[in-house]
Motif scaffolding. Structure first.
Motif, PDB file in Angstrom:
ATOM      1  N   TYR A   7      -4.323  -4.572  -3.701  1.00  0.00           N
ATOM      2  CA  TYR A   7      -3.011  -5.029  -4.079  1.00  0.00           C
ATOM      3  C   TYR A   7      -3.196  -5.957  -5.282  1.00  0.00           C
ATOM      4  O   TYR A   7      -2.369  -6.051  -6.227  1.00  0.00           O
ATOM      5  N   GLY A  25      -7.226  -4.201   1.597  1.00  0.00           N
ATOM      6  CA  GLY A  25      -5.873  -4.368   0.891  1.00  0.00           C
ATOM      7  C   GLY A  25      -5.610  -5.435   0.039  1.00  0.00           C
ATOM      8  O   GLY A  25      -5.141  -5.243  -0.865  1.00  0.00           O
ATOM      9  N   TRP A  31      -6.956   1.095   2.126  1.00  0.00           N
ATOM     10  CA  TRP A  31      -6.056   0.285   2.100  1.00  0.00           C
ATOM     11  C   TRP A  31      -5.871  -0.823   3.471  1.00  0.00           C
ATOM     12  O   TRP A  31      -5.593  -1.826   3.316  1.00  0.00           O
ATOM     13  N   TRP A  57       0.971  -1.311   0.002  1.00  0.00           N
ATOM     14  CA  TRP A  57      -0.119   0.005  -0.034  1.00  0.00           C
ATOM     15  C   TRP A  57       0.858   1.500   0.086  1.00  0.00           C
ATOM     16  O   TRP A  57       2.024   1.170   0.023  1.00  0.00           O
TER      17      TRP A  57
END
Length: 647
Positions: free
Chosen positions: A467, A463, A459, A150
């Motif tokens: 990602y 996440g 994030w 992140w």
């Protein structure tokens, strides 16, 4: 001192004679064994790429490599050439002959070469070609195992080592997609700005996220512009050319009310000619980049009821409306994909041979045409479903993928232009595996670009989604499990607990599929703009307890690993914030709120206090949340103040 010309010549001769490739040691036992060399007048991209290499090698080893101009002699045994230079050209790498954004990555006994096609603009600008920068990131990925989880320092995972080695290779690499875009989500504005970032925190969040996006190689090989193309045409042309615009059932042309949205009469050949003429008039005569004609319909269903448009329509598929809720704008709509396919083809046939027409597969022209019309690769279609939110049933997921395959079968090229990343508010709303499966299918079926709207940047709770979305642009064939294992591994000894934590939430999200749809419909909440109306229903207080216990286990597992412990704390902050938001939602949701002014102030003050205390942590995009909450909650006038001034 001047660069050692004898050494440069011997280097070039060695390469011409087939000098063997070999590993090159850059740092040995925490001591530098190499320097970075850039041209005397490098591009800004090359200089930034060199600085990025220095930053990450130092984070890995504690050793800061020097950056030298080519005309200097550092006396070092090994050199890392970054960007175009005399030595790079003598090594046989001609960056001008490389494709857009393409880079060469070569490691020989004598040196490391990383050089690519670079533009002259700012390195962090999406329209600046950055082949050399992509080459540095590729090397950091391969040989140092760097992972950017992140934005910010905490999210930058660089394995520690006393020895840094560049492994032998000789590769030329080009991006798989000509545009790779996760919209940054930094432009959300609210009527209640006190709920968002302070000015300096917003700046930090935006800058760190911009760096993150470039580290995942977001950018494009050439400029391309598109979007709802005709929004101002009625105002400019409606009186003189009403025939260009939709015919309503009432017999009127144009919007059904003043200032209303409208679609075009896409069967009109004069409209098609005018679109091409206006594009030609704006295009520079000496243009060298590909030309794109924007023919994306306005943000509305295709509504023209004239006989010529209707004559172009194909038969509606039996499953045309199967996966849309009864309250959707699509309910009762006419299937009009064939008329739009013929619209784009008509424009393309009148345009120069090197021009590409861009349209959206959207609303009631999302499913592929059924008349058998054949398009071609000079037509580029943005896949933009107005449904299909994650998580999906297996049947719906297969249906969504089939729409992509059917459009591709027409012969058109496709790019991903979905809004699905706007979903989920700031809740731990995880759908990484289904997202990856759709991405893989699109790549397999010829995806040429992406434009995801938008990276809302939560994030600490989402996440794995974010990602995965970023990482697949770099490694499009990687499985979801492989990508997620990279993410979890960065938590060190806490990796298994963190994996369990997000598996818990992905299971919770998947199991809640029907409840999500029913709740959004009953509360009249939007999946992308008023999710906070429903947060308390979909994430009641008791759902957070099991997840908290898993993170407590992760804390214990991290032990004395300070970096892993800090990353787990990051997740804990995100979860604490999500729970607080769900609690405030229960009090203030426009769907159910009976809160008094005093209760509103108390709830909002508590939420804002948390955000002020953590707005530099990077856990989420508070400006996005303020925008959603503005449309979801009963709020006080006090929150209309600037966040810097809120008491």
């Amino acid at each position: 001192m001047k660069f050692d010309a004898v050494r440069a010549c011997s280097l070039a001769l060695g390469l011409l004679l087939g000098l063997a490739h070999a590993d090159v040691t850059l740092v040995s036992e925490s001591r530098p064994q190499a320097v970075i060399v850039i041209a005397d007048k490098p591009t800004r991209v090359a200089r930034y790429a060199a600085e990025e290499l220095v930053r990450h090698v130092e984070k890995a080893s504690g050793v800061k490599l020097g950056i030298h101009a080519e005309s200097e002699d550092s006396g070092a045994l090994q050199r890392i050439y970054i960007g175009d230079s005399a030595a790079v050209r003598k090594a046989g790498i001609n960056v001008e002959k490389l494709g857009a954004e393409t880079f060469a990555l070569r490691v020989t006994k004598e040196a490391v070469f990383i050089a690519g096609q670079d533009g002259g603009g700012e390195p962090l600008e999406a329209d600046t070609m950055a082949g050399t920068l992509w080459g540095v990131y590729e090397w950091l990925d391969r040989d140092l195992g760097v992972r950017w989880l992140w934005p910010g320092e905490l999210g930058t995972h660089v394995p520690k080592t006393q020895t840094v080695v560049a492994k032998k290779c000789d590769d030329t690499v080009a991006p798989r997609l000509f545009q790779r875009r996760l919209r940054a989500g930094s432009g959300f504005e609210s009527e209640h700005p006190a709920l968002g970032f302070t000015k300096e925190a917003a700046k930090q969040f935006s800058e760190e996220q911009g760096i993150y996006l470039r580290r995942h190689r977001m950018g494009r090989s050439f400029p391309v512009s598109y979007g709802h193309a005709f929004t101002d045409w009625w105002e400019k042309d409606g009186k003189e050319h009403p025939e260009w615009f939709q015919l309503l059932e009432s017999g009127k042309r144009g919007p059904n009310k003043k200032g209303g949205r409208f679609s075009m009469c896409v069967s009109n050949p004069e409209l098609q000619r005018e679109i091409v003429a206006r594009w030609k008039a704006k295009r520079p005569a000496d243009a060298t980049t590909p030309g794109f004609i924007n023919a994306c319909e306005n943000d509305i269903l295709g509504l023209c009821a004239c006989e010529k448009c209707r004559a172009l329509d194909g038969t509606a598929p039996a499953d045309y409306l199967k996966f849309y809720p009864a309250t959707s704008k699509m309910a009762g709509s006419r299937f009009v994909s064939d008329r739009y396919a013929r619209f784009w083809l008509g424009i393309q046939q009148q345009a120069p041979a090197d021009a590409t027409v861009i349209g959206y597969a959207y609303f009631n022209y999302f499913q592929a045409p059924t008349s058998g019309i054949k398009l071609n690769e000079n037509i580029l279609i943005g896949y933009c479903p107005s449904a299909g939110w994650f998580p999906r049933s297996d049947e719906e997921h297969a249906w969504m993928k089939q729409q992509w395959a059917d459009w591709r079968a027409t012969g058109a090229r496709l790019f991903m232009r979905t809004n699905h990343l706007l979903d989920g508010y700031c809740m731990p709303f995880i759908f990484a595996h289904q997202f990856a499966d759709e991405f893989h299918h699109a790549v397999e079926k010829g995806m040429v670009a992406t434009d995801f709207d938008s990276l809302t940047g939560h994030w600490a709770t989402q996440g794995p989604n974010l990602y995965t979305a970023a990482r697949l642009h770099v490694r499009p064939e990687a499985s979801a499990d492989a990508v997620l294992s990279e993410y979890y591994a960065a938590f060190g000894k806490a990796a298994k607990a963190v994996e369990s934590y997000f598996k818990h939430w992905e299971g919770y999200t998947t199991d809640s599929r029907e409840k999500i749809g029913q709740t959004m419909e009953s509360l009249q909440a939007s999946r992308w703009r008023s999710w906070a109306k429903a947060a308390h229903v979909l994430y009641p207080p008791e759902c957070f307890t099991p997840a908290e216990k898993i993170l407590e286990e992760a804390v214990r597992a991290a032990g004395s690993d300070a970096e892993a412990a800090a990353r787990v704390k990051f997740l804990q902050l995100g979860l604490e914030h999500a729970r607080l938001c769900a609690r405030v939602s229960a009090q203030l949701s426009l769907a159910t709120s009976t809160a008094t002014k005093e209760e509103i102030k108390k709830a909002v003050d508590e939420l804002i206090a948390f955000r002020r205390a953590n707005e530099r942590s990077g856990i989420g995009n508070f400006n996005h949340l303020a925008w959603v909450e503005d449309l979801s909650w009963k709020l006080s006038e006090e929150t209309r103040k600037a966040p810097d001034l809120y008491p």
